[in-house]
Design a protein around this motif. Structure first.
Motif, PDB file in Angstrom:
ATOM      1  N   PHE A  15      -2.620  -5.466  -7.003  1.00  0.00           N
ATOM      2  CA  PHE A  15      -3.770  -4.445  -6.711  1.00  0.00           C
ATOM      3  C   PHE A  15      -5.087  -5.207  -6.535  1.00  0.00           C
TER       4      PHE A  15
ATOM      5  N   TRP B 218      -9.112   1.159  -4.627  1.00  0.00           N
ATOM      6  CA  TRP B 218      -8.696  -0.251  -4.417  1.00  0.00           C
ATOM      7  C   TRP B 218      -7.675  -0.415  -3.297  1.00  0.00           C
ATOM      8  N   ILE B 219      -6.794   0.454  -3.327  1.00  0.00           N
ATOM      9  CA  ILE B 219      -5.756   0.423  -2.118  1.00  0.00           C
ATOM     10  C   ILE B 219      -6.350   0.997  -1.050  1.00  0.00           C
TER      11      ILE B 219
ATOM     12  N   TYR C 276      -8.249   3.496  -8.837  1.00  0.00           N
ATOM     13  CA  TYR C 276      -7.453   2.665  -8.098  1.00  0.00           C
ATOM     14  C   TYR C 276      -6.819   3.135  -6.837  1.00  0.00           C
ATOM     15  N   SER C 277      -6.950   4.153  -6.753  1.00  0.00           N
ATOM     16  CA  SER C 277      -6.872   4.708  -5.073  1.00  0.00           C
ATOM     17  C   SER C 277      -7.841   4.087  -4.261  1.00  0.00           C
TER      18      SER C 277
ATOM     19  N   SER D 160      -6.273  -5.598  -2.300  1.00  0.00           N
ATOM     20  CA  SER D 160      -7.759  -4.859  -2.087  1.00  0.00           C
ATOM     21  C   SER D 160      -8.625  -5.946  -1.199  1.00  0.00           C
TER      22      SER D 160
ATOM     23  N   ALA E 185       1.923   1.564  -3.744  1.00  0.00           N
ATOM     24  CA  ALA E 185       1.018   2.083  -4.459  1.00  0.00           C
ATOM     25  C   ALA E 185       0.629   3.625  -4.074  1.00  0.00           C
TER      26      ALA E 185
ATOM     27  N   CYS F 192       0.922  -1.298  -0.173  1.00  0.00           N
ATOM     28  CA  CYS F 192      -0.240   0.004  -0.022  1.00  0.00           C
ATOM     29  C   CYS F 192       0.893   1.179  -0.007  1.00  0.00           C
TER      30      CYS F 192
ATOM     31  N   ILE G 242      -1.219   1.280 -14.322  1.00  0.00           N
ATOM     32  CA  ILE G 242      -0.491   1.950 -13.169  1.00  0.00           C
ATOM     33  C   ILE G 242       0.974   2.522 -13.804  1.00  0.00           C
TER      34      ILE G 242
END
Length: 403
Positions: free
Chosen positions: A164, A318-319, A315-316, A168, A109, A106, A370
């Motif tokens: 990812f 997902w993290i 995707y933010s 998640s 990411a 994380c 990404i």
């Protein structure tokens, strides 16, 4: 010229203090996210005076860049193995190592998404991908040296894309290993125990005014997601950004997690609409491999350029779901939908496919996205990405993919 002992002690103390600060930054990135990072929080975790963080680091970019170097050393030690590993065991080793340390992934990411926002000219993302590609290329000795850079890029993208999805949902080490090594179906093993998505407060009120208000709130939340991440999405910030009364977001959504889940649903529905529009009515469902590759590359490039903000925002989340289990059902809905879509198209072209193949195809797409987002999109990347999709998707369809 030798330095006086006192000067050496001062320098050593400064280096130790900076290391403590950088470790604290990595911890904050992993546990809370970049948007919740403050000098006071970092100082408290590092056990240093508040003034020390601003003394050593001029701004947020400087402190993140320093923490990035610290994290690179830690990740390298965790994921590198003996030289000579084949691509599959190397990729699996990295995935399992980082999936077991979700806070570490994380933190990485968060740095990539920060770089994707262009705040520091993509320096962090560019440095990381250069280091990762070189590290992996140096560990793979199963192919001619001329092919290693291409294979390394593929390994890195697969690892990032699969992580990812894995992080998640946090399915656990055993379930992750079963999918990677035993060809188990992630749609079965990784599905959250509770996949229900709670309805937002007053969701049944569908008057024109309420619909417009909710739309404004969602747009405000998504703008904040893109600019600074999930931590920036508070009731007060959303109200100010969307131009509604301060209590309105709370009236519409029981919790911030419900608002973020609704933002994820909205972002995914928009992306699905874009994917559908990319398929011409004249195209038959049973498209050729070449058509699939060209369409995938076209969708990929639009998501990386025209819809960059939506990609970063999504995707933010997902993290964030790695830290906030309440978000996982909505994220899982998106992941499962993508896996089913890939299964359908791969089955049409390949016939008998493995349960892991849709995950590999989706992992390639997410990983490459990404990479381009965090390093800055450049036109030559489109042709590079299309070549990579052609090589890897063709291998998956033919049953010869290296993993």
């Amino acid at each position: 010229m030798l330095r006086p002992p006192q000067e050496n002690r001062v320098q050593k103390r400064a280096q130790l203090r900076k290391a403590d600060i950088e470790n604290a930054v990595v911890r904050v990135l992993g546990d809370r996210g970049a948007s919740k990072m403050t000098h006071r929080l970092i100082a408290n975790l590092a056990g240093v005076p508040l003034a020390a963080t601003t003394y050593y680091y001029a701004d947020k970019g400087a402190i993140l860049l320093a923490a990035s170097d610290q994290l690179l050393d830690r990740v390298t030690k965790d994921v590198t193995g003996r030289p000579g590993l084949a691509a599959r065991p190397l990729a699996n080793r990295i995935i399992l190592a980082l999936a077991a340390k979700p806070a570490l992934f994380c933190a990485w990411a968060e740095l990539m998404l920060y770089s994707a926002r262009g705040s520091e000219g993509y320096r962090i993302g560019t440095q990381w991908y250069s280091a990762l590609d070189q590290m992996v290329a140096g560990s793979i000795l199963e192919c001619p040296e001329i092919d290693r850079p291409h294979l390394a890029l593929s390994v890195v993208d697969i690892v990032v894309g699969v992580l990812f999805a894995t992080v998640s949902q946090d399915p656990g080490a055993k379930a992750t290993e079963q999918v990677l090594n035993e060809r188990a179906d992630p749609r079965t093993l990784w599905k959250p125990a509770d996949i229900s998505v709670k309805a937002a407060r007053n969701a049944r009120r569908t008057t024109r005014k309420s619909t417009e208000t909710r739309c404004r709130i969602l747009n405000g939340a998504i703008e904040l997601l893109y600019e600074d991440g999930p931590g920036a999405v508070t009731y007060r910030a959303v109200a100010e950004r969307s131009g509604v009364a301060r209590g309105t977001p709370f009236y519409q959504y029981n919790t911030a997690s419900e608002l973020l889940s609704e933002a994820q649903r909205h972002l995914f529905q928009e992306s699905k609409a874009r994917y559908r529009n990319a398929v011409q009515p004249s195209q038959k469902p049973a498209e050729s491999t070449d058509q699939l590759i060209e369409r995938t590359a076209s969708i990929f490039w639009r998501e990386a350029t025209q819809h960059k903000g939506s990609s970063i925002s999504s995707y933010s989340l997902w993290i964030e779901s790695a830290r906030e289990p309440a978000l996982r059902p909505m994220i899982w809905n998106a992941i499962e939908d993508q896996l089913l879509a890939w299964r359908k198209v791969l089955s049409t072209l390949a016939g008998n496919i493995r349960p892991i193949d849709p995950l590999l195809a989706q992992g390639l797409f997410v990983g490459k996205l990404i990479r381009v987002l965090s390093t800055g999109s450049r036109e030559p990347d489109r042709s590079v990405a299309e070549l990579a999709f052609r090589r890897d998707l063709s291998a998956i369809i033919q049953g010869t993919f290296w993993i």
